[in-house]
Enzyme design. Structure first.
Site, PDB file in Angstrom:
ATOM      1  N   LYS A   1      -2.069  -1.499  -3.947  1.00 39.64           N
ATOM      2  CA  LYS A   1      -2.930  -0.322  -3.912  1.00 39.64           C
ATOM      3  C   LYS A   1      -2.096   0.938  -4.003  1.00 39.64           C
ATOM      4  O   LYS A   1      -1.117   1.056  -3.269  1.00 39.64           O
ATOM      5  CB  LYS A   1      -3.700  -0.347  -2.589  1.00 39.64           C
ATOM      6  CG  LYS A   1      -4.666   0.783  -2.406  1.00 39.64           C
ATOM      7  CD  LYS A   1      -5.229   0.744  -1.023  1.00 39.64           C
ATOM      8  CE  LYS A   1      -5.970   2.031  -0.777  1.00 39.64           C
ATOM      9  NZ  LYS A   1      -6.344   2.190   0.582  1.00 39.64           N
TER      10      LYS A   1
ATOM     11  N   LYS B   1       0.856  -1.181   0.000  1.00 38.29           N
ATOM     12  CA  LYS B   1       0.000   0.000   0.000  1.00 38.29           C
ATOM     13  C   LYS B   1       0.893   1.231   0.000  1.00 38.29           C
ATOM     14  O   LYS B   1       1.673   1.441   0.924  1.00 38.29           O
ATOM     15  CB  LYS B   1      -0.902  -0.004   1.225  1.00 38.29           C
ATOM     16  CG  LYS B   1      -1.800   1.223   1.313  1.00 38.29           C
ATOM     17  CD  LYS B   1      -2.763   1.145   2.480  1.00 38.29           C
ATOM     18  CE  LYS B   1      -3.627   2.390   2.568  1.00 38.29           C
ATOM     19  NZ  LYS B   1      -4.606   2.303   3.650  1.00 38.29           N
TER      20      LYS B   1
ATOM     21  N   TYR C   1     -15.056   1.081  -7.069  1.00 37.01           N
ATOM     22  CA  TYR C   1     -16.322   1.796  -6.903  1.00 37.01           C
ATOM     23  C   TYR C   1     -17.195   1.642  -8.140  1.00 37.01           C
ATOM     24  O   TYR C   1     -18.371   1.961  -8.112  1.00 37.01           O
ATOM     25  CB  TYR C   1     -16.039   3.278  -6.599  1.00 37.01           C
ATOM     26  CG  TYR C   1     -15.144   3.426  -5.376  1.00 37.01           C
ATOM     27  CD1 TYR C   1     -15.676   3.262  -4.098  1.00 37.01           C
ATOM     28  CD2 TYR C   1     -13.775   3.675  -5.499  1.00 37.01           C
ATOM     29  CE1 TYR C   1     -14.862   3.350  -2.976  1.00 37.01           C
ATOM     30  CE2 TYR C   1     -12.960   3.771  -4.385  1.00 37.01           C
ATOM     31  CZ  TYR C   1     -13.505   3.607  -3.125  1.00 37.01           C
ATOM     32  OH  TYR C   1     -12.699   3.675  -2.023  1.00 37.01           O
TER      33      TYR C   1
ATOM     34  N   ARG D   1       1.138  10.112   5.882  1.00 32.25           N
ATOM     35  CA  ARG D   1       1.264   8.681   6.141  1.00 32.25           C
ATOM     36  C   ARG D   1       2.570   8.081   5.612  1.00 32.25           C
ATOM     37  O   ARG D   1       2.697   6.868   5.496  1.00 32.25           O
ATOM     38  CB  ARG D   1       0.076   7.943   5.529  1.00 32.25           C
ATOM     39  CG  ARG D   1      -1.290   8.413   5.999  1.00 32.25           C
ATOM     40  CD  ARG D   1      -2.315   7.289   5.922  1.00 32.25           C
ATOM     41  NE  ARG D   1      -3.686   7.756   5.834  1.00 32.25           N
ATOM     42  CZ  ARG D   1      -4.363   8.364   6.804  1.00 32.25           C
ATOM     43  NH1 ARG D   1      -3.774   8.623   7.954  1.00 32.25           N
ATOM     44  NH2 ARG D   1      -5.620   8.717   6.621  1.00 32.25           N
TER      45      ARG D   1
HETATM   46  C1  PBG Z   1      -7.537   3.370   5.376  1.00 35.55           C
HETATM   47  C2  PBG Z   1      -7.742   3.297   3.912  1.00 35.55           C
HETATM   48  C3  PBG Z   1      -7.520   4.268   2.915  1.00 35.55           C
HETATM   49  C4  PBG Z   1      -7.993   3.718   1.720  1.00 35.55           C
HETATM   50  C5  PBG Z   1      -8.451   2.434   2.006  1.00 35.55           C
HETATM   51  N1  PBG Z   1      -8.265   2.179   3.345  1.00 35.55           N
HETATM   52  C6  PBG Z   1      -7.044   5.667   3.008  1.00 35.55           C
HETATM   53  C7  PBG Z   1      -5.672   5.977   3.419  1.00 35.55           C
HETATM   54  O1  PBG Z   1      -4.816   5.117   3.588  1.00 35.55           O
HETATM   55  O2  PBG Z   1      -5.456   7.172   3.613  1.00 35.55           O
HETATM   56  C8  PBG Z   1      -8.029   4.406   0.377  1.00 35.55           C
HETATM   57  C9  PBG Z   1      -9.077   3.935  -0.572  1.00 35.55           C
HETATM   58  C10 PBG Z   1      -9.359   4.835  -1.705  1.00 35.55           C
HETATM   59  O3  PBG Z   1      -8.696   5.869  -1.935  1.00 35.55           O
HETATM   60  O4  PBG Z   1     -10.308   4.531  -2.457  1.00 35.55           O
HETATM   61  N2  PBG Z   1      -6.239   3.299   5.820  1.00 35.55           N
END
Ligand code: PBG
Length: 341
Positions: free
Chosen positions: A264, A211, A329, A233
């Site tokens: 992701k 991620k 989505y 983050r």
């Molecule tokens: C929570 C999380 C996030 C997303 C999924 N789980 C946001 C982030 O890490 O700030 C992002 C999903 C999206 O942008 O569609 N940690």
């Protein structure tokens, strides 16, 4: 290295030559094209994200994500029913709590918003796979994915205990799978141990393994009301510049017990999806994130892109890169579009 690669490819590619070889022969009609199509999208590839809020009859559109709503439980049940009817096998739930606090109490409360949603959806559509996002950022007042200490540092190990509690609480409410997304080290192992100790050895983990600290999450933070209050983050999510590191993250998560691994975002990280696919024999998921969705929607609203064609092409590309599953989505729309083809 590069030279060797070409040498091994050329005998195959150059097996015949124009005019004996004419690539267009198999592109001449629709039926011929369908016969030689290598990648196929189907509704069972999709996982549909839902944002759940307290209340009744709430259906609040996310401004930066047209067609995506914050839903009260009754409305989320309807969405889940629709999705299942369209052939989509799973939803993933994100909760927006009534109150936020430093450790996010509602995250593991039996009457928490996600716990309520799980029970209602499972009662209405028992066959649907209900996955839950396990993270803290939607629940904490500081908006970070872990416990924050006095120096505003996100501390890893004390956070793991909370993730374990959250996962068990979701499983107790009836979740079929949990998806840790906080990017703390050891989170998959901690959740696996907590689930096993609580009698949930049969509940799989889909790990947000690679991620990235991506700007494509912008609209999601509107939807989940989860932007960090200070800092960012990058201290826990991955640097977009790194690919080898993704393979280490995935290897660690598999060793800790991940059943499915996720990359992701998706479209800007197709190379990572491909490398993970080739390196590991586990199911690979990819998350077409909020920003990817918003870009297509915005361009389509202006008449600059054909929404349906571009969305399906993006999803196909993600699958071709090696994803077995796509969190998107567009899930319901795509399932409808595919059904009409
Ligand atoms: C929570 C999380 C996030 C997303 C999924 N789980 C946001 C982030 O890490 O700030 C992002 C999903 C999206 O942008 O569609 N940690």
């Amino acid at each position: 290295m590069q030279k060797q690669k070409w040498a091994s490819v050329f005998p195959v590619v150059g097996a015949g030559q124009f005019p004996a070889v004419r690539m267009r022969r198999l592109r001449r009609t629709d039926a011929l094209r369908r016969m030689v199509q290598e990648t196929h999208l189907q509704p069972s590839d999709f996982i549909y994200p839902l944002f759940v809020v307290h209340g009744k009859g709430v259906r609040r559109e996310v401004p930066s994500m047209p067609g995506v709503y914050q839903l009260s439980v009754d409305q989320a049940v309807q969405e889940a029913e629709d999705a299942y009817r369209l052939g989509i096998p799973a939803v993933i739930l994100f909760g927006i709590p009534a109150r936020k606090d430093p450790i996010g109490q509602e995250n593991f409360a039996p009457e928490g918003i996600v716990q309520k949603a799980i029970r209602a959806i499972k009662a209405a559509v028992p066959e649907l796979v209900v996955i839950t996002d396990v993270c803290m950022c939607e629940y904490t007042d500081h908006g970070h994915c872990g416990i924050v200490d006095d120096e505003q540092e996100v501390v890893n190990d004390p956070t793991l205990e909370i993730y374990g509690k959250v996962a068990v609480s979701h499983a107790e409410a009836g979740a079929d799978m949990v998806a840790p997304s906080g990017m703390m080290d050891g989170q998959v192992g901690a959740i696996r141990a907590a689930l096993d100790a609580a009698g949930f050895g049969h509940i799989p983990i889909m790990a947000y393994a690679a991620k990235y600290a991506s700007s494509f999450y912008g609209p999601f933070r509107d939807a989940a009301q989860s932007p960090p209050r200070f800092g960012d983050r990058r201290g826990y999510q991955m640097n977009p510049a790194n690919a080898r590191e993704a393979l280490r993250e995935v290897a660690l998560d598999i060793a800790e017990g991940a059943d499915i691994v996720m990359v992701k975002p998706a479209l800007a990280y197709l190379d990572i999806i491909r490398q993970v696919r080739e390196a590991f024999p586990v199911p690979v998921a990819a998350y077409q994130v909020s920003g990817e969705y918003a870009m297509i929607k915005a361009a389509a609203q202006r008449g600059w892109l054909d929404e349906r064609a571009v969305a399906l092409e993006s999803l196909l590309a993600i699958k071709r890169a090696g994803a077995d599953l796509i969190l998107t989505y567009f899930a319901k729309d795509a399932a409808r579009w595919l059904g009409r083809n």
